[in-house]
Design a protein around this motif. Structure first.
Motif, PDB file in Angstrom:
ATOM      1  N   LYS A 110       0.855  -1.177   0.000  1.00 31.13           N
ATOM      2  CA  LYS A 110       0.000   0.000   0.000  1.00 31.13           C
ATOM      3  C   LYS A 110       0.896   1.234   0.000  1.00 31.13           C
ATOM      4  O   LYS A 110       1.901   1.284   0.694  1.00 31.13           O
ATOM      5  N   ARG A 111       0.533   2.250  -0.796  1.00 33.08           N
ATOM      6  CA  ARG A 111       1.369   3.458  -0.867  1.00 33.08           C
ATOM      7  C   ARG A 111       0.606   4.653  -0.323  1.00 33.08           C
ATOM      8  O   ARG A 111      -0.617   4.709  -0.368  1.00 33.08           O
ATOM      9  N   SER A 112       1.373   5.606   0.186  1.00 30.21           N
ATOM     10  CA  SER A 112       0.752   6.804   0.754  1.00 30.21           C
ATOM     11  C   SER A 112       0.970   8.021  -0.131  1.00 30.21           C
ATOM     12  O   SER A 112       0.188   8.957  -0.105  1.00 30.21           O
ATOM     13  N   SER A 113       2.035   8.022  -0.924  1.00 26.67           N
ATOM     14  CA  SER A 113       2.326   9.178  -1.773  1.00 26.67           C
ATOM     15  C   SER A 113       1.536   9.084  -3.070  1.00 26.67           C
ATOM     16  O   SER A 113       1.436   8.031  -3.679  1.00 26.67           O
ATOM     17  N   MET A 114       0.967  10.212  -3.483  1.00 21.81           N
ATOM     18  CA  MET A 114       0.150  10.267  -4.699  1.00 21.81           C
ATOM     19  C   MET A 114       0.677  11.371  -5.598  1.00 21.81           C
ATOM     20  O   MET A 114       1.481  12.197  -5.183  1.00 21.81           O
ATOM     21  N   GLY A 115       0.228  11.383  -6.824  1.00 19.31           N
ATOM     22  CA  GLY A 115       0.559  12.466  -7.730  1.00 19.31           C
ATOM     23  C   GLY A 115       1.575  12.077  -8.774  1.00 19.31           C
ATOM     24  O   GLY A 115       2.135  10.977  -8.784  1.00 19.31           O
ATOM     25  N   GLY A 129      11.905   1.222 -10.542  1.00 19.33           N
ATOM     26  CA  GLY A 129      11.529  -0.108 -11.016  1.00 19.33           C
ATOM     27  C   GLY A 129      10.204  -0.599 -10.484  1.00 19.33           C
ATOM     28  O   GLY A 129       9.930  -1.788 -10.523  1.00 19.33           O
ATOM     29  N   PHE A 130       9.363   0.307 -10.006  1.00 16.15           N
ATOM     30  CA  PHE A 130       8.047  -0.057  -9.504  1.00 16.15           C
ATOM     31  C   PHE A 130       6.961   0.574 -10.360  1.00 16.15           C
ATOM     32  O   PHE A 130       7.211   1.504 -11.127  1.00 16.15           O
ATOM     33  N   VAL A 131       5.742   0.068 -10.226  1.00 13.87           N
ATOM     34  CA  VAL A 131       4.609   0.576 -10.971  1.00 13.87           C
ATOM     35  C   VAL A 131       3.537   1.005  -9.969  1.00 13.87           C
ATOM     36  O   VAL A 131       3.171   0.216  -9.094  1.00 13.87           O
ATOM     37  N   PRO A 132       3.021   2.238 -10.068  1.00 12.85           N
ATOM     38  CA  PRO A 132       1.908   2.622  -9.209  1.00 12.85           C
ATOM     39  C   PRO A 132       0.613   2.024  -9.754  1.00 12.85           C
ATOM     40  O   PRO A 132       0.428   1.928 -10.970  1.00 12.85           O
ATOM     41  N   GLY A 133      -0.251   1.593  -8.869  1.00  8.62           N
ATOM     42  CA  GLY A 133      -1.521   1.011  -9.283  1.00  8.62           C
ATOM     43  C   GLY A 133      -2.611   1.299  -8.269  1.00  8.62           C
ATOM     44  O   GLY A 133      -2.352   1.842  -7.194  1.00  8.62           O
ATOM     45  N   ALA A 177     -14.790  -4.150  -3.943  1.00 12.86           N
ATOM     46  CA  ALA A 177     -16.199  -4.330  -4.296  1.00 12.86           C
ATOM     47  C   ALA A 177     -17.099  -3.351  -3.540  1.00 12.86           C
ATOM     48  O   ALA A 177     -18.199  -3.037  -3.996  1.00 12.86           O
ATOM     49  N   LYS A 178     -16.623  -2.853  -2.413  1.00 12.08           N
ATOM     50  CA  LYS A 178     -17.406  -1.912  -1.618  1.00 12.08           C
ATOM     51  C   LYS A 178     -17.233  -0.473  -2.091  1.00 12.08           C
ATOM     52  O   LYS A 178     -17.837   0.428  -1.553  1.00 12.08           O
ATOM     53  N   GLY A 179     -16.382  -0.244  -3.081  1.00 16.21           N
ATOM     54  CA  GLY A 179     -16.149   1.094  -3.601  1.00 16.21           C
ATOM     55  C   GLY A 179     -14.921   1.767  -3.036  1.00 16.21           C
ATOM     56  O   GLY A 179     -14.647   2.917  -3.341  1.00 16.21           O
ATOM     57  N   GLU A 180     -14.157   1.069  -2.216  1.00 16.20           N
ATOM     58  CA  GLU A 180     -12.936   1.623  -1.640  1.00 16.20           C
ATOM     59  C   GLU A 180     -11.789   1.469  -2.635  1.00 16.20           C
ATOM     60  O   GLU A 180     -11.612   0.425  -3.243  1.00 16.20           O
ATOM     61  N   ASN A 181     -11.017   2.530  -2.820  1.00 14.59           N
ATOM     62  CA  ASN A 181      -9.851   2.502  -3.703  1.00 14.59           C
ATOM     63  C   ASN A 181      -8.596   2.416  -2.855  1.00 14.59           C
ATOM     64  O   ASN A 181      -8.404   3.215  -1.951  1.00 14.59           O
ATOM     65  N   VAL A 182      -7.729   1.453  -3.156  1.00 18.05           N
ATOM     66  CA  VAL A 182      -6.498   1.256  -2.403  1.00 18.05           C
ATOM     67  C   VAL A 182      -5.321   1.482  -3.344  1.00 18.05           C
ATOM     68  O   VAL A 182      -5.091   0.677  -4.253  1.00 18.05           O
ATOM     69  N   PRO A 183      -4.558   2.577  -3.181  1.00 18.73           N
ATOM     70  CA  PRO A 183      -3.377   2.782  -4.017  1.00 18.73           C
ATOM     71  C   PRO A 183      -2.253   1.834  -3.602  1.00 18.73           C
ATOM     72  O   PRO A 183      -1.989   1.669  -2.412  1.00 18.73           O
ATOM     73  N   VAL A 184      -1.623   1.188  -4.589  1.00 19.13           N
ATOM     74  CA  VAL A 184      -0.596   0.189  -4.311  1.00 19.13           C
ATOM     75  C   VAL A 184       0.643   0.431  -5.165  1.00 19.13           C
ATOM     76  O   VAL A 184       0.596   1.147  -6.165  1.00 19.13           O
ATOM     77  N   THR A 185       1.746  -0.189  -4.759  1.00 15.32           N
ATOM     78  CA  THR A 185       3.011  -0.175  -5.493  1.00 15.32           C
ATOM     79  C   THR A 185       3.363  -1.615  -5.843  1.00 15.32           C
ATOM     80  O   THR A 185       3.319  -2.492  -4.981  1.00 15.32           O
ATOM     81  N   ILE A 186       3.735  -1.845  -7.109  1.00 19.65           N
ATOM     82  CA  ILE A 186       3.995  -3.185  -7.610  1.00 19.65           C
ATOM     83  C   ILE A 186       5.373  -3.222  -8.263  1.00 19.65           C
ATOM     84  O   ILE A 186       5.746  -2.284  -8.969  1.00 19.65           O
ATOM     85  N   ASN A 187       6.118  -4.281  -8.064  1.00 16.01           N
ATOM     86  CA  ASN A 187       7.389  -4.474  -8.752  1.00 16.01           C
ATOM     87  C   ASN A 187       7.097  -4.678 -10.233  1.00 16.01           C
ATOM     88  O   ASN A 187       6.278  -5.514 -10.609  1.00 16.01           O
ATOM     89  N   ALA A 188       7.766  -3.919 -11.107  1.00 15.66           N
ATOM     90  CA  ALA A 188       7.481  -3.938 -12.541  1.00 15.66           C
ATOM     91  C   ALA A 188       7.742  -5.298 -13.178  1.00 15.66           C
ATOM     92  O   ALA A 188       6.952  -5.770 -13.999  1.00 15.66           O
ATOM     93  N   LYS A 189       8.833  -5.958 -12.813  1.00 16.33           N
ATOM     94  CA  LYS A 189       9.159  -7.259 -13.407  1.00 16.33           C
ATOM     95  C   LYS A 189       8.148  -8.320 -12.987  1.00 16.33           C
ATOM     96  O   LYS A 189       7.716  -9.131 -13.804  1.00 16.33           O
TER      97      LYS A 189
END
Length: 85
Positions: free
Chosen positions: A11-16, A27-31, A36-48
């Motif tokens: 889970k990530r806290s920085s946006m923008g 080397g990461f991807v923001p996502g 299903a309840k309508g909550e959006n969770v910003p995450v960080t994923i390893n690109a590879k």
């Protein structure tokens, strides 16, 4: 039933735009995980790792998403809805 593949994300806290660019340069991807309840969770994923998973499951297969947040982890079934390049 076949075993589902797993993808670990944080889970990530920085946006923008600036935060997204710095993640990509490391080397990461923001996502975003849409609950299903309508909550959006910003995450960080390893690109590879994301590339390998996307090549095997594409947009049609469900996989387990392990969301890590301050030491706790939740697993949710997920599907890739959209990819922007």
């Amino acid at each position: 039933m076949a075993d589902l593949k797993n993808l670990s994300v944080e889970k990530r806290s920085s946006m923008g735009k600036g935060a997204g660019r710095s993640l990509r340069s490391e080397g990461f991807v923001p996502g975003v995980y849409y609950d299903a309840k309508g909550e959006n969770v910003p995450v960080t994923i390893n690109a590879k790792t994301l590339g390998k998973l996307y090549s095997s499951v594409g947009k049609t297969q469900v996989f387990n998403l392990d969301i890590e947040d301050n030491g706790s982890s939740t697993t949710k079934p997920s599907l890739i809805w959209s990819v922007q390049r």
